[in-house]
Design a protein around this motif. Structure first.
Motif, short mmCIF file in Angstrom:
data_model
loop_
_atom_site.label_atom_id
_atom_site.label_comp_id
_atom_site.label_asym_id
_atom_site.label_seq_id
_atom_site.Cartn_x
_atom_site.Cartn_y
_atom_site.Cartn_z
N ASP A 155 0.84 -1.20 0.00
CA ASP A 155 0.00 0.00 0.00
C ASP A 155 0.88 1.25 0.00
O ASP A 155 0.53 2.26 -0.63
CB ASP A 155 -0.91 -0.01 1.23
CG ASP A 155 -1.90 -1.15 1.19
OD1 ASP A 155 -2.98 -0.99 0.58
OD2 ASP A 155 -1.60 -2.23 1.75
N SER A 160 -2.02 0.65 -6.86
CA SER A 160 -2.47 1.36 -8.06
C SER A 160 -3.34 2.54 -7.65
O SER A 160 -4.20 2.43 -6.78
CB SER A 160 -3.26 0.40 -8.97
OG SER A 160 -4.37 -0.12 -8.29
N GLY A 161 -3.09 3.67 -8.27
CA GLY A 161 -3.85 4.87 -7.91
C GLY A 161 -3.29 5.59 -6.71
O GLY A 161 -3.90 6.53 -6.21
N GLY A 162 -2.15 5.13 -6.24
CA GLY A 162 -1.52 5.77 -5.09
C GLY A 162 -1.94 5.11 -3.79
O GLY A 162 -2.92 4.35 -3.73
N PRO A 164 -3.57 4.29 -0.22
CA PRO A 164 -4.81 4.72 0.43
C PRO A 164 -4.51 5.57 1.65
O PRO A 164 -3.43 5.47 2.25
CB PRO A 164 -5.45 3.38 0.84
CG PRO A 164 -4.31 2.43 0.97
CD PRO A 164 -3.30 2.85 -0.05
#
Length: 312
Positions: A155, A160-162, A164
């Motif tokens: 994480d 993906s997408g940075g 959380p």
């Protein structure tokens, strides 16, 4: 009881003489000796414990031998610990059987004096916390034992997408615990902290900047070629995110009565170069896996909730 006495004829009488005094003494001693023998036997009979109390116990009944299930990412499958960029479950700190590692599984077998411990490793390379929710759904239903969870590095490094946010991370961890609790109410979760990836990066780059440039963590890999201030900023940014994740892990675990937190032991561990795989200098080597096993076992047995399950 009457007094013991000898009979004697009246003075001057011609009747039979009384028995000699010495004979009475001998008889008296014989009587007393007999009485003493009887008393000794009686006292011994009163004070001796019953036969059942003297017999050694036949053994204390104990519960079923606990099992182990591992959830998490590449660290828990021993990735790169056996000389290639691939999982090597034998070296897993949780479920491995390599003697060098002395995993939780091996320690459990020793504690229970058994040859084999049932174990399942559900961890997957590249797994993020949302993936671990899916792994939790595969925990054997009704298992009694320990479910180890070590997650968060992906994480931080490659989601993906940075990465959380801390709240999103906490929600996913709470889902993991709830799922395990539903499937295995008698299991205890031992939850590890996110490792200090900044320390890993520092150890590697200090030893070999060229190798450090290949560290598999977005935000760290390649940053050793930047100006010193930019390197420090990158490391600090990663460490701040890890700290936020670890605080989330602590709070979620504290709220679950079946969860034991490692109190930051994995995060506080500062590995040396030998603790990191020669394959990528990022994942733990077999020696590093052994250190993780020690840290997580110590954290587990120090908590009565886990100790009640792990120890006979």
């Amino acid at each position: 009881m009457g007094r013991l006495a000898h009979s004697a004829g009246p003075p001057g009488s011609t009747g039979p003489a009384s028995a000699p005094r010495g004979g009475s003494i001998v008889k008296l001693r014989s009587v007393l000796a007999s009485v003493g023998l009887v008393l000794t036997v009686a006292v011994a009979g009163c004070t001796a414990p019953p036969e059942s109390a003297q017999a050694p116990p036949t053994g204390v009944e104990r519960g079923p031998v606990p099992a182990v299930a591992a959830l998490g990412d590449s660290i828990s499958v021993g990735f790169a610990a056996c000389g290639s960029a691939a999982p090597c479950e034998a070296t897993s700190w949780s479920t491995g059987e390599a003697p060098l590692v002395d995993s939780l599984r091996t320690r459990l077998a020793a504690a229970w004096d058994v040859d084999e411990i049932e174990a399942v490793n559900l961890a997957e390379p590249g797994a993020t916390v949302s993936d671990v929710v899916g792994q939790a759904r595969q925990v054997p239903e009704g298992m009694r034992g320990v479910v180890t969870v070590l997650v968060g590095a992906n994480d931080v490094c490659g989601a993906s997408g940075g990465p959380p946010g801390a709240q999103e991370f906490a929600t996913a961890v709470d889902d993991v615990l709830a799922t395990v609790r539903d499937r295995a109410p008698e299991a205890v979760v031992v939850l590890g902290s996110v490792p200090d990836l900044g320390a890993v990066f520092t150890v590697v780059t200090d030893a070999s900047p060229a190798v450090g440039s290949r560290v598999r963590c977005a935000g760290l890999s390649g940053s050793n070629g930047d100006a010193p201030g930019e390197v420090a900023t990158a490391v600090q940014s990663v460490r701040q995110l890890i700290d936020a994740y670890n605080e989330a892990l602590r709070l979620v675990c504290d709220a679950d009565e079946a969860c034991v937190w490692d109190s930051g032991a994995v995060h506080d561990w500062q590995p040396v170069l030998e603790d990191l795989s020669e394959v990528d200098r990022f994942h733990p080597s077999a020696a590093g896996q052994a250190r993780l096993a020690e840290l997580m076992w110590d954290a587990a047995v120090a908590d009565p909730r886990a100790a009640d399950v792990l120890l006979p």
